[in-house]
Design a protein around this motif. Structure first.
Motif, PDB file in Angstrom:
ATOM      1  N   ASP A 370       0.831  -1.207   0.000  1.00 43.32           N
ATOM      2  CA  ASP A 370       0.000   0.000   0.000  1.00 43.32           C
ATOM      3  C   ASP A 370       0.859   1.249   0.000  1.00 43.32           C
ATOM      4  O   ASP A 370       0.579   2.222  -0.710  1.00 43.32           O
ATOM      5  N   THR A 371       1.936   1.214   0.805  1.00 37.81           N
ATOM      6  CA  THR A 371       2.836   2.363   0.870  1.00 37.81           C
ATOM      7  C   THR A 371       3.524   2.595  -0.469  1.00 37.81           C
ATOM      8  O   THR A 371       3.642   3.734  -0.948  1.00 37.81           O
ATOM      9  N   LEU A 372       3.976   1.501  -1.106  1.00 38.36           N
ATOM     10  CA  LEU A 372       4.613   1.624  -2.420  1.00 38.36           C
ATOM     11  C   LEU A 372       3.634   2.155  -3.454  1.00 38.36           C
ATOM     12  O   LEU A 372       4.000   2.952  -4.326  1.00 38.36           O
ATOM     13  N   ALA A 376       4.173   5.417  -5.606  1.00 36.94           N
ATOM     14  CA  ALA A 376       4.162   5.374  -7.066  1.00 36.94           C
ATOM     15  C   ALA A 376       3.157   6.368  -7.635  1.00 36.94           C
ATOM     16  O   ALA A 376       3.417   7.026  -8.655  1.00 36.94           O
ATOM     17  N   ALA A 377       1.998   6.493  -6.935  1.00 43.65           N
ATOM     18  CA  ALA A 377       0.974   7.429  -7.416  1.00 43.65           C
ATOM     19  C   ALA A 377       1.463   8.869  -7.331  1.00 43.65           C
ATOM     20  O   ALA A 377       1.242   9.674  -8.250  1.00 43.65           O
ATOM     21  N   SER A 382       3.440  13.534 -10.383  1.00 40.37           N
ATOM     22  CA  SER A 382       4.386  14.623 -10.634  1.00 40.37           C
ATOM     23  C   SER A 382       4.931  14.560 -12.064  1.00 40.37           C
ATOM     24  O   SER A 382       5.031  15.575 -12.763  1.00 40.37           O
ATOM     25  N   ILE A 383       5.262  13.345 -12.500  1.00 42.72           N
ATOM     26  CA  ILE A 383       5.814  13.185 -13.858  1.00 42.72           C
ATOM     27  C   ILE A 383       4.753  13.482 -14.907  1.00 42.72           C
ATOM     28  O   ILE A 383       5.037  14.110 -15.941  1.00 42.72           O
ATOM     29  N   ALA A 384       3.515  13.049 -14.669  1.00 37.48           N
ATOM     30  CA  ALA A 384       2.440  13.261 -15.635  1.00 37.48           C
ATOM     31  C   ALA A 384       2.232  14.744 -15.915  1.00 37.48           C
ATOM     32  O   ALA A 384       1.927  15.148 -17.036  1.00 37.48           O
ATOM     33  N   ALA A 385       2.397  15.562 -14.875  1.00 38.05           N
ATOM     34  CA  ALA A 385       2.237  17.008 -15.063  1.00 38.05           C
ATOM     35  C   ALA A 385       3.309  17.560 -15.983  1.00 38.05           C
ATOM     36  O   ALA A 385       3.058  18.478 -16.789  1.00 38.05           O
ATOM     37  N   ASP A 386       4.526  17.019 -15.881  1.00 39.23           N
ATOM     38  CA  ASP A 386       5.635  17.524 -16.698  1.00 39.23           C
ATOM     39  C   ASP A 386       5.558  17.063 -18.140  1.00 39.23           C
ATOM     40  O   ASP A 386       5.934  17.801 -19.068  1.00 39.23           O
ATOM     41  N   ILE A 387       5.078  15.846 -18.346  1.00 38.20           N
ATOM     42  CA  ILE A 387       5.081  15.330 -19.724  1.00 38.20           C
ATOM     43  C   ILE A 387       3.744  15.563 -20.428  1.00 38.20           C
ATOM     44  O   ILE A 387       3.538  15.094 -21.543  1.00 38.20           O
ATOM     45  N   ARG A 388       2.808  16.285 -19.729  1.00 35.62           N
ATOM     46  CA  ARG A 388       1.501  16.607 -20.300  1.00 35.62           C
ATOM     47  C   ARG A 388       0.837  15.351 -20.863  1.00 35.62           C
ATOM     48  O   ARG A 388       0.487  15.269 -22.046  1.00 35.62           O
TER      49      ARG A 388
END
Length: 403
Positions: A370-372, A376-377, A382-388
């Protein structure tokens, strides 16, 4: 070892030296002997073989219970039956001469449990024997106890599956102990093949909000003087160390080293272990008043004794905090849960909790997943925001902004 010049008699047997596990053989009846154990116990045995078969050694009885003359008679009979290809001891004779389950259970408690087990285990084993085993099968000769009778006893306790399984496990332990001492023939354990009930592990972890409410309840009880300061300190130490309840209640000042920030626990479930104290746990310990003449940290009502019952105080505190379904032991689980949430590994948590086996800590593995998953989420968000990423919506937005 051959007794070359004399036959086995009471005087001969009582004069035999005690040392290594040794069999002394009779000078007259070939195959008849006395086995002397390192602890001084002596048993009459007979060993012979039939044509084309491996040698068989049969236990005839313990010295002091069986006379040398009776043992010699049994040995001669067993030898003749083995050579005739028959069972060396007729089944009806075995059953008639076997002790009762109750007598064997009492012997196991006195000669094994009380010597090798810890007080808490001794209490549990005595409870199971006295409350369940003796009333149900105590008068049954051990060699007459059938698996069907054990299964019936197990099934009758189905409403308390943990206790039902304990009954079977303890009965099986009694049989194995007796087999090792050659008091019972091997392969006759009536508990073999009994399918135990599934024991559902209860898991309850405090949420962040529940931790805060519990802290407020403890603070309120302390400032208003509604509860013993020792009870409050004990609960706080359980929260801050992940220790077992009994480890805190029996803690002595000689076990506490505030200078190095450690507890040295001698009598724990898994043996001696070191508990590393956080600054907050050390602060709680430093604030506990010492009582003259009492070596314990958590002082009880009787002079020189530790607090015996923390459950009453805990029930009052958890009611104030609104966590009525939380047990004291759940504080230990919650310690592990918070450690996982902060990124500690399962091996590290096992060391903090004093687990001897990796499998014990593995029960928290799903919390690690659950912690992982949460980590991961957060990373992917964070990455999704950068790569649109197509379809991605920043937190708080219901639709993509116009181009």
């Amino acid at each position: 070892m051959k007794l070359k010049t004399t036959r086995i008699s009471r005087r001969t047997v009582e004069a035999l030296p005690v040392g290594r596990d040794t069999v002394f053989w009779d000078a007259e009846l070939s195959g008849f002997g006395v086995r002397v154990y390192p602890n001084g116990r002596k048993q009459y045995v007979v060993q012979t073989r039939a044509r084309g078969q491996a040698a068989k050694r049969i236990t005839l009885g313990s010295h002091g219970v069986v006379t040398p003359e009776e043992a010699r008679r049994r040995a001669a009979l067993a030898i003749s039956r083995i050579k005739a290809g028959e069972d060396p001891v007729p089944e009806e004779t075995r059953q008639a001469e076997s002790p009762t389950v109750g007598k064997l259970a009492r012997r196991w408690l006195e000669q094994h449990v009380e010597i090798h087990c810890k007080p808490k285990s001794i209490s549990l084993y005595r409870l199971v024997v006295d409350r369940h085993i003796l009333p149900a099968v105590g008068r049954v000769p051990v060699l007459s106890l059938k698996p069907s009778k054990v299964a019936e006893l197990h099934h009758s306790l189905r409403d308390t599956p943990v206790m039902a399984n304990n009954v079977v496990r303890i009965l099986s332990s009694i049989w194995r102990w007796s087999e090792e001492r050659e008091e019972l023939p091997e392969g006759r354990n009536p508990c073999r093949g009994i399918a135990v009930f599934r024991e559902k592990a209860r898991e309850r972890f405090l949420s962040d909000a529940e931790f805060r409410r519990l802290g407020e309840a403890l603070h309120s009880a302390e400032t208003e003087g509604r509860m013993s300061i020792y009870s409050i300190a004990a609960i706080r130490l359980l929260l801050l160390t992940g220790c077992r309840k009994n480890e805190i209640l029996t803690l002595k000042w000689t076990d506490v080293d505030l200078e190095t920030g450690q507890l040295k626990l001698e009598e724990t479930k898994t043996g001696t272990r070191i508990v590393v104290l956080s600054p907050e746990a050390a602060e709680v310990l430093a604030g506990i008043p010492r009582q003259a003449g009492n070596p314990h940290v958590i002082v009880g009502q009787l002079p020189g004794e530790h607090l015996r019952n923390l459950d009453g105080a805990w029930q009052a505190i958890r009611k104030i905090a609104g966590i009525g379904d939380v047990r004291l032991h759940d504080l230990r689980h919650s310690f592990a849960s918070r450690a996982l949430a902060l990124g500690e590994s399962l091996p590290a948590i096992g060391r903090l909790l004093g687990h001897r086996r990796v499998e014990t800590t593995a029960r928290y593995a799903h919390l690690a997943q659950d912690t992982l998953r949460q980590s991961a989420a957060r990373i992917a968000d964070s990455i999704a925001a950068d790569i649109r990423l197509p379809g991605y919506r920043p937190p708080g937005e219901t639709s993509l902004p116009a181009p």
